[in-house]
Design an enzyme around this catalytic site. Structure first.
Site, PDB file in Angstrom:
ATOM      1  CG  HIS A   1      -2.178  -0.779   1.045  1.00 13.02           C
ATOM      2  ND1 HIS A   1      -2.185  -2.145   1.002  1.00 13.02           N
ATOM      3  CD2 HIS A   1      -3.463  -0.384   0.912  1.00 13.02           C
ATOM      4  CE1 HIS A   1      -3.430  -2.570   0.840  1.00 13.02           C
ATOM      5  NE2 HIS A   1      -4.229  -1.519   0.785  1.00 13.02           N
TER       6      HIS A   1
ATOM      7  CE  LYS B   1      -6.320 -11.688  11.131  1.00 12.90           C
ATOM      8  NZ  LYS B   1      -5.702 -12.828  11.753  1.00 12.90           N
TER       9      LYS B   1
END
Length: 191
Positions: free
Chosen positions: A37, A105
């Site tokens: 990222h 998650k």
């Protein structure tokens, strides 16, 4: 509801999803964790082209365990990583790229408004690394291996990848916040 979708995902498909829906994906997904990222945003700031296409893409917050067999990469385990770690980078990522879904998650903090009208967060149960690997049919490419195996961007060809649960939909509904609120009321009632 249950949906079987093919990547790249179309905006109309994302907009029809509601929290709690169960999704199975077929097509290509990209893994990306913290370092990936950061590099995406760094290259974006420098106005440099990425080596992969994020148009309608699905990004899986995952650091897979892979091995090379007969000159071909094979995924051994590919469980989700905690998505909250990418929360701060997600608004800028979605401002610059038309990513249609994020998989991980534990939910994401402060991104609900950022996802509005364009992206969904799909939760995958932690501890299912071997199950996830079973639905990965092929590694089509690896980008930025200099970041290390878990942080590199892996292009994965998947078939019926899931079950994934819509945790945050493109209508600003957040399943994690709703559950937390309900649990808080139950706890308050026990006092």
């Amino acid at each position: 509801m249950e949906y079987h979708l093919k990547t790249p995902l179309q905006k109309e498909e994302i907009l029809k999803l509601d929290i709690g829906d169960v999704i199975y994906l077929t097509g290509t997904i990209l893994t990306a964790r913290d370092e990936a990222h950061a590099r995406i945003l760094e290259l974006t700031e420098k106005q440099e082209e990425l080596p992969f296409d994020l148009e309608g893409a699905v990004i899986y917050h995952c650091g897979p365990l892979v091995q090379k067999k007969n000159e071909k990469w094979e995924v051994i385990a590919a469980g989700p990583t905690t998505s909250a770690r990418m929360s701060k980078m997600t608004p800028l990522l979605l401002k610059n790229y038309n990513v249609s879904a994020l998989i991980g998650k534990g939910g994401m903090d402060g991104v609900t408004d950022t996802l509005k009208g364009k992206c969904a967060y799909l939760a995958f149960t932690g501890g299912c690394a071997a199950l996830a690997a079973e639905n990965i049919k092929n590694v089509t490419n690896v980008h930025w291996p200099d970041l290390g195996m878990p942080e590199a961007v892996w292009e994965l060809e998947v078939e019926n990848f899931g079950p994934l649960v819509v945790g945050i939909d493109a209508k600003c509904n957040d399943l994690f916040s709703e559950i937390e609120e309900k649990a808080g009321k139950v706890v308050a009632g026990l006092r």
